[in-house]
Scaffold this active site. Structure first.
Site, short mmCIF file in Angstrom:
data_model
loop_
_atom_site.label_atom_id
_atom_site.label_comp_id
_atom_site.label_asym_id
_atom_site.label_seq_id
_atom_site.Cartn_x
_atom_site.Cartn_y
_atom_site.Cartn_z
N ASP A 1 -22.69 -14.18 -24.01
CA ASP A 1 -22.45 -14.41 -22.58
C ASP A 1 -22.80 -13.15 -21.80
OD1 ASP A 1 -21.46 -16.90 -23.25
OD2 ASP A 1 -19.37 -16.22 -23.29
N1 URA Z 1 -18.18 -16.59 -27.98
C1 URA Z 1 -18.08 -16.55 -26.63
O1 URA Z 1 -17.21 -17.18 -26.04
N2 URA Z 1 -18.96 -15.80 -25.96
C2 URA Z 1 -19.93 -15.05 -26.55
O2 URA Z 1 -20.69 -14.36 -25.86
C3 URA Z 1 -20.02 -15.11 -27.94
C4 URA Z 1 -19.13 -15.89 -28.64
#
Ligand code: URA
Length: 240
Positions: free
Chosen positions: A106
């Site tokens: 993310d």
């Molecule tokens: N899980 C998430 O919620 N976000 C990420 O960036 C990676 C794994």
């Protein structure tokens, strides 16, 4: 040994257009084996000759594998579309055409992103069948008790029907708001949604390991480096 036009070798490697290269060469910014080259129609051997643009040596390996310590605010995509992407922040020495991040973090997640131009490798390590472990350090706003740890470790199904496979969870401090979490799949917002389901919101998320390969502690946020052949085997857990 195969000889090709110098402008073809350079543009295939780092994505410069022929017209961009012509201008760079006219300004004496392209070198072949230490000599300034102004006529890019000369032939060279991409595997054996040393080619440099602006003093940065060209990496003509067939495929490259890069470890990046992604900072917050940068998107894991080939193009940022208004945002800065993990490709945008690569140093010129690592840039080449065809690079993409193998898997997504993310925008507000930090840590280990693998960037490559090897589609088969990316496909292999992202395949859900491979169960390649990804390890994260997770900080949450509400303590995670033993019951919640057990629930998440067993695997969990959300109200919307999304299910998450078993994970491994280790609280790292007495406050139980900092945890090491290993997941074996990579669904959208997986860790944030898992913890939300047991009543805790994720406030910080950092990926520290892919397979058995740790994020290099020498890499500051925003920095990237090539992954060695031995390190690459660790991602697929195939050390010799
Ligand atoms: N899980 C998430 O919620 N976000 C990420 O960036 C990676 C794994």
């Amino acid at each position: 040994m195969s000889l090709e036009r110098l402008d073809k070798i350079i543009s295939n490697t780092n994505g410069f257009s022929r017209s961009q290269l012509k201008k760079l060469a006219a300004h004496g910014r392209v070198m072949l084996n230490g000599e300034v080259i102004k006529d890019l129609s000369v032939k060279a051997d991409g595997d054996a000759d040393e080619i440099a643009v602006d003093g940065v040596k060209l990496n003509t390996q067939k495929f490259v594998y890069i470890m990046q310590n992604k900072p917050k605010g940068v998107v894991s995509a080939s193009e940022g579309r208004g945002d800065t992407s993990v490709i945008d922040i690569l140093p010129p020495s690592l840039k080449r055409s065809g690079l993409f991040p193998a898997g997504r973090l993310d925008k507000d997640t930090t840590g280990f992103v693998l960037i490559t131009d090897d589609g088969d490798f990316a496909h292999r390590i992202l395949s859900p069948k491979k169960h390649i472990p990804k390890t994260y350090i997770v900080t949450v706003d509400t303590p995670v008790n033993d019951e919640a740890v057990n629930t998440l470790e067993k695997g969990i199904e959300l109200h919307d029907g999304t299910s998450y496979k078993p994970s491994v969870i280790k609280p790292l401090d007495d406050s139980r708001t900092k945890l090491e979490v290993i997941i074996f799949e990579g669904k959208y917002h997986e860790i944030k949604r898992m913890f939300k389901a047991v009543g805790s919101s994720v406030t910080e998320l950092q990926r520290i390991k892919m397979g058995a390969l740790m994020l290099d502690s020498q890499l500051k946020e925003g920095q990237s480096r090539l992954i060695t052949a031995d390190e690459l085997k660790l991602i697929e857990n195939k050390p010799e």
